[in-house]
Each structure stands twice: as structure tokens, then as C-alpha cells.
Design an enzyme around this catalytic site. Structure first.
Site, PDB file in Angstrom:
ATOM      1  N   THR A 169      11.982  21.083  -5.186  1.00  0.00           N
ATOM      2  CA  THR A 169      11.099  22.175  -4.784  1.00  0.00           C
ATOM      3  C   THR A 169      10.757  21.991  -3.310  1.00  0.00           C
ATOM      4  O   THR A 169      10.308  20.920  -2.899  1.00  0.00           O
ATOM      5  CB  THR A 169       9.811  22.170  -5.625  1.00  0.00           C
ATOM      6  OG1 THR A 169      10.141  22.524  -6.973  1.00  0.00           O
ATOM      7  CG2 THR A 169       8.804  23.175  -5.081  1.00  0.00           C
ATOM      8  N   VAL A 197      17.020   6.888  -4.113  1.00  0.00           N
ATOM      9  CA  VAL A 197      16.154   7.799  -3.361  1.00  0.00           C
ATOM     10  C   VAL A 197      17.054   8.791  -2.641  1.00  0.00           C
ATOM     11  O   VAL A 197      17.973   8.400  -1.921  1.00  0.00           O
ATOM     12  CB  VAL A 197      15.282   7.038  -2.344  1.00  0.00           C
ATOM     13  CG1 VAL A 197      14.442   8.025  -1.526  1.00  0.00           C
ATOM     14  CG2 VAL A 197      14.365   6.051  -3.066  1.00  0.00           C
ATOM     15  N   GLY A 222      21.625  15.416  -2.059  1.00  0.00           N
ATOM     16  CA  GLY A 222      20.844  14.756  -1.028  1.00  0.00           C
ATOM     17  C   GLY A 222      21.607  13.735  -0.207  1.00  0.00           C
ATOM     18  O   GLY A 222      21.308  13.529   0.971  1.00  0.00           O
TER      19      GLY A 222
END
Length: 325
Positions: A169, A197, A222
Site C-alpha cells: 500500500t 526485507v 521490490g
């Protein structure tokens, strides 16, 4: 004033716009909006009921950045708190550090009296078992400390990298004082290796904001944003004189240089200080995911939130563009 949020931020966008209209800060409006998403059990990717890693644990990452001071607060590996964005905001406002992780971040949250609540729900476990069986092809009951997770995780991630659940988000806003902020929150990839991460809490990779130029954020794969420092690149390209559209396209071109590693889809959200925006879903391979949507509101352009379909581009499209920059 403006607000841009991806479609997964739906639960909090009305609240964020209301706060901006009532002259609240961009930071407070973003934190309030994202907190509502984190507390929504219907959200599959954030906060309560988030996605579990390959070992079955739900861990959350979040960040908030202040474009006035070029400062941020971020957390990673949160297990005991639903509102990771509130911990990140507390770090921004009252810590000499920019980022805290795992037990340290949770201790900080406890000291700041942020309500503790596990993000793990029954649906998290049910979803984890379903995905585990689908992508690892093993019974989750065989898991133990002696099991080597690395190969199982690699098999699962490579097999499920087109899964629609991996996302973040993101909110970007400018308030009545012309200050810009950006916030992120996620439970990360399903079946990720414990301790992974992504870009969401990493300044410059998953988010960046600067009042002089604008803001950017990334969602989906990511690892790609981490390698290319994509959010920072978008803002820096605006700094050297490119429009927000040109800046996002240039960041897309940077992504085409990535070789090896996990290459899939990356959605890049850019907005300049005037509220002009560009959102592109970059597909590094054929048959990418469907075009994402995002929410947009600008006080001077429309009184209503708009749900807009992002542009999609494939690697070959980017390489064939006749760039003027």
C-alpha cells in the site's frame, strides 16, 4: 493539495482526503489512511491478516517520508503490531534513527504506547497452507528447524512471482502548507524467506519525497527497485529537468539494464509538486500482470477521488522508445 494511492489503499483514501481538506498535514493524513488499510481484515497484503513467509510468520514493513525535511521513519520485520505505519511515524517524529527492525522496533512501539496486536489471523494461516502446497509442493506439517528452507523458498518465489498478492500500500500527498509526504506499508511477498526485507521500508528504493520536486513509490517486485534505486531515481530525474512522465520512463529504462536475479513486474508511481502524475507497470517479461489501478484526488481539479488505470509497458516497449532525454 493532492493525494495519490494505489488501489489497495482503498480503505483509507476517503479519510486521508477528508483530513487534507481539513488542513491536516500530509504526514498525518497518510498515516491515518494507511492505518485504516492495515486494520482492514479484507486487505490481503497489509497489516491485519497479512501474507505469511515460508515459515508461516506474518511480518510487516512500513515507512513514512517527510519531503520538507528530507527525513523518514521506517520499520521492518514487525510481528506483534498491526499498525507498522504508526511505528514508522513515531520514529520519524521522535527518534535520532531513521529505521528500526524486528524486536528493536517492537520495543520502541511499546515505549511509545502504540497498541499491540498480532497481524496474524486464521485466514493468514489458511492462505499460507494453500500457497505452500501449491508452490512448494510439500505438506507444511513437515516444517521444522532442521528443514533447509532456502531451496523451498527459491522454488516457491520463482513459481509464484506472478501471484497477484505481492504488493504494497502506497500513499503520496501534498498538504495546505505545500509539504509533500509518501508512506508505504506491506506484509511483503507470500512465502518469502524469513528476514527478507523488500523495497517498501528502504528510502530511495520503495519511496522518496522532496518538496522541491515531488515524490515516487514502487510496488510489486521490490528486489528490482532495490537494485535500481527506482523511487529516488524518479525524483532525481525531475530535479534535473524532466517532466514526471519523462522521469518515470527514464526510471523504466534503468530497469531494462538489470541482468539476472529475479525480474518480473514493477509498478512505479511518480507525482510532481504540482500534482501531475505518471504511473506505469513495467513488465520485464511477456505475459505480465493486468494493468493496476490507482486513486487520485487534486483539490483544484476535482472534488471526487478518481480510480485510474495505470499504463503498462514491456521491456521491448521501453527499449524501442525514441527518448528525448
Amino acid at each position: 493539495m493532492f493525494l495519490l494511492a494505489n488501489e489497495d489503499g482503498k480503505a483509507g483514501v476517503d479519510q486521508a482526503v477528508e483530513l487534507l481538506n481539513n488542513n491536516n498535514t500530509a504526514i498525518n493524513s497518510i498515516v491515518a489512511g494507511i492505518s485504516m488499510v492495515e486494520e482492514d481484515p479484507h486487505s490481503k497484503i497489509v497489516g491485519l491478516g497479512g501474507l505469511a513467509d515460508i515459515g508461516g510468520d506474518v511480518t510487516l514493513d512500513a515507512a513514512i517520508m517527510d519531503g520538507e525535511n528530507i527525513d523518514f521513519g521506517a520499520v521492518a520485520g514487525i510481528k506483534k503490531y498491526v499498525n507498522a505505519i504508526k511505528i514508522a511515524a513515531a520514529i520519524l517524529h521522535d527518534s535520532p534513527h531513521c529505521m528500526l527492525v524486528a524486536e528493536g522496533a517492537e520495543r520502541y512501539a511499546r515505549e511509545k504506547n502504540i497498541p499491540q496486536r498480532s497481524p496474524r489471523l486464521r485466514k493468514s494461516e489458511d492462505q499460507w497452507r494453500e500457497l505452500f502446497k501449491s508452490y512448494v509442493n510439500e505438506d507444511p506439517s513437515v516444517l521444522s528447524d532442521k528443514v533447509a528452507l532456502a531451496q523451498w523458498c527459491k522454488k516457491a518465489i520463482l513459481g509464484a512471482h506472478g501471484h497477484l498478492f505481492k504488493d504494497t500500500t502506497i500513499y503520496m500527498a501534498k498538504d495546505h502548507k505545500e509539504n509533500i509526504a509518501v508512506g508505504t506499508s506491506t506484509s511483503g511477498w507470500p512465502l518469502k524467506y524469513p528476514g527478507r526485507v523488500g523495497d517498501s521500508p528502504i528510502c530511495g528504493a520503495g519511496f522518496y519525497a522532496d518538496n522541491q520536486w515531488g515524490a515516487a513509490a514502487c510496488t510489486n517486485t521490490g528486489e528490482m527497485a532495490l537494485r535500481a534505486n527506482t523511487a529516488f531515481a524518479v525524483v532525481q530525474y525531475m530535479k534535473i529537468g524532466l517532466s514526471v512522465e519523462e522521469a518515470v520512463y527514464q526510471a523504466m529504462k534503468d530497469l531494462t539494464s538489470l541482468k539476472g536475479g529475479l525480474l518480473s513486474d514493477l509498478i512505479v508511481y511518480g507525482i510532481d509538486k504540482h500534482g501531475k502524475h505518471k504511473v506505469v507497470c513495467y513488465h520485464s517479461k511477456p505475459n505480465g500482470e493486468p494493468a493496476p489501478k490507482f486513486w487520485y484526488w487534486h483539490k483544484n481539479h476535482s472534488t471526487d477521488l478518481e480510480l485510474i488505470v495505470a499504463e503498462t509497458m514491456f521491456k521491448d516497449d521501453i527499449l524501442s522508445m525514441n527518448h528525448k532525454f
